[in-house]
Scaffold this motif. Sequence first.
Motif, PDB file in Angstrom:
ATOM      1  N   VAL A  69      30.769  61.275  41.439  1.00 53.17           N
ATOM      2  CA  VAL A  69      30.564  60.455  42.176  1.00 53.17           C
ATOM      3  C   VAL A  69      30.897  58.972  42.499  1.00 53.17           C
ATOM      4  O   VAL A  69      29.884  58.932  41.098  1.00 53.17           O
ATOM      5  CB  VAL A  69      29.963  60.670  43.436  1.00 53.17           C
ATOM      6  N   ASN A  70      30.974  58.306  42.791  1.00 53.93           N
ATOM      7  CA  ASN A  70      30.932  56.453  42.370  1.00 53.93           C
ATOM      8  C   ASN A  70      29.346  56.470  42.125  1.00 53.93           C
ATOM      9  O   ASN A  70      28.963  55.403  41.412  1.00 53.93           O
ATOM     10  CB  ASN A  70      31.108  55.662  43.303  1.00 53.93           C
ATOM     11  N   GLU A  71      28.109  56.947  42.344  1.00 58.12           N
ATOM     12  CA  GLU A  71      26.915  56.540  42.662  1.00 58.12           C
ATOM     13  C   GLU A  71      26.177  56.950  41.591  1.00 58.12           C
ATOM     14  O   GLU A  71      25.269  56.955  40.616  1.00 58.12           O
ATOM     15  CB  GLU A  71      25.926  56.986  44.169  1.00 58.12           C
ATOM     16  N   MET A  72      26.927  58.145  40.189  1.00 55.03           N
ATOM     17  CA  MET A  72      26.507  58.590  39.167  1.00 55.03           C
ATOM     18  C   MET A  72      27.157  57.312  37.757  1.00 55.03           C
ATOM     19  O   MET A  72      26.175  57.564  37.006  1.00 55.03           O
ATOM     20  CB  MET A  72      27.816  59.674  38.779  1.00 55.03           C
ATOM     21  N   THR A  73      28.173  56.530  38.166  1.00 60.88           N
ATOM     22  CA  THR A  73      28.190  55.465  37.184  1.00 60.88           C
ATOM     23  C   THR A  73      27.265  53.858  37.793  1.00 60.88           C
ATOM     24  O   THR A  73      28.012  53.860  39.338  1.00 60.88           O
ATOM     25  CB  THR A  73      29.332  55.255  36.291  1.00 60.88           C
ATOM     26  N   THR A  74      26.993  53.324  37.398  1.00 62.19           N
ATOM     27  CA  THR A  74      26.309  51.494  38.231  1.00 62.19           C
ATOM     28  C   THR A  74      27.155  50.164  37.203  1.00 62.19           C
ATOM     29  O   THR A  74      26.749  49.586  37.549  1.00 62.19           O
ATOM     30  CB  THR A  74      25.196  52.012  38.619  1.00 62.19           C
ATOM     31  N   TRP A  95      35.922  51.836  43.631  1.00 62.30           N
ATOM     32  CA  TRP A  95      37.024  52.693  42.517  1.00 62.30           C
ATOM     33  C   TRP A  95      36.830  52.417  40.806  1.00 62.30           C
ATOM     34  O   TRP A  95      37.716  52.641  40.262  1.00 62.30           O
ATOM     35  CB  TRP A  95      38.143  52.413  43.102  1.00 62.30           C
ATOM     36  N   ASP A  96      35.690  52.535  40.231  1.00 64.74           N
ATOM     37  CA  ASP A  96      35.596  52.494  38.795  1.00 64.74           C
ATOM     38  C   ASP A  96      35.329  54.033  38.630  1.00 64.74           C
ATOM     39  O   ASP A  96      35.857  53.874  37.140  1.00 64.74           O
ATOM     40  CB  ASP A  96      34.506  52.024  38.956  1.00 64.74           C
ATOM     41  N   ASP A  97      35.541  55.189  38.973  1.00 64.66           N
ATOM     42  CA  ASP A  97      35.204  56.713  38.442  1.00 64.66           C
ATOM     43  C   ASP A  97      36.895  57.245  39.013  1.00 64.66           C
ATOM     44  O   ASP A  97      36.655  57.949  39.460  1.00 64.66           O
ATOM     45  CB  ASP A  97      33.930  56.965  39.217  1.00 64.66           C
ATOM     46  N   ILE A  98      37.677  56.964  38.120  1.00 62.94           N
ATOM     47  CA  ILE A  98      39.362  57.598  38.936  1.00 62.94           C
ATOM     48  C   ILE A  98      39.811  57.636  37.340  1.00 62.94           C
ATOM     49  O   ILE A  98      39.038  57.480  36.080  1.00 62.94           O
ATOM     50  CB  ILE A  98      39.394  56.018  39.094  1.00 62.94           C
TER      51      ILE A  98
HETATM   52 CA    CA Z   1      30.555  54.665  39.462  1.00 65.97          CA
END
Ligand code: CA
Length: 321
Positions: free
Chosen positions: A149-154, A160-163
């Motif tokens: 999920v998005n929160e796992m990378t910051t 939309w960086d986790d695609i």
């Molecule tokens: Ca992220």
Amino acid sequence: MYKGKNYFLVLLMVFAVGSVLAQNPIIKDKFTADPAPLVYNDTLFLYTSHDTASVEATNYQMPDWLVYSTTDMLNWTNHGVCLSPKTFSWATGDAYASQCVFRNGKFYWFVSTFHKKNENSKGGAAIGVAVSDRPTGPYTDAIGKALIVNEMTTDKKHGWDDIDPTVFVDDDGKAYVFWGNGSCKWARLKENMIELEDSIHTFNPKNFIEGPWVYKRNNLYYLIYASEGTKPEMIEYCTAESPEGPWTYQGIITGNAPNSFTIHPGIIDYKDKTYFFYHNGSLPTGGSYRRSICVDYMYYNPDGTIKKVEQTTAGVKPIGN
Ligand code: CA
């Protein structure tokens, strides 16, 4: 009259030869993008995104994922919609890039889509895994929640960086997932393919935008990706002696795709040739939100570097002819 008839025949012949030569785009019955080829037994399966935006649209409309297959690189069987975000109870919104891999007798289809706002995420792009005993499904949610999920990378602030997941299983059985927009992220996968083994790493290959595609050839690891280029995107790549890096930048594989802001790599060896799949906007009424998958040959230099891929309308030759 006689002359006119001959002229008509010549025109017909030119047309017939032209249509045989002009293979690209290879998928013409629907607008498709983000090609992810997989060879299983003797068949090449092509997992794709599906563009359904109107001609006037200024954004994506991507309702589901499609599968096509071929055994000769000429005739493509349409297996239709084989997966959609509706399969994932936690998902909502568009069906972005994906890749299906085969392991332990099952097909694991890693997809990027978007997360509902709930206790697991505040929304944004997320990566899920679907599983099936057959390459064309039926597929079910392998986990019951998102893998990433998005929160796992910051490291990137946009939602939309986790695609764009790409998955690679090494000869030693270690599996890796790479993904990302704006930066490249990777993590080890457990042997069950549905859990991360340990922490997520982030790095920035030169000009990286999105769409990584990772594989191994002759003990060299390849990371191919959509790059900044001259905006529209191009395809550039790095190599490494370990899938965990460090990655060495190697240069441009191919330039902008005609009539499309994005381009996306999918590379596979099949029946003694290396095929480079990508998408452009070249079908009639096509464009950045109405893309079409193409394929051309890719060649390596003796040192393992990749020769520049020429994007052609002729495409590749049918196998067996
Ligand atoms: Ca992220």
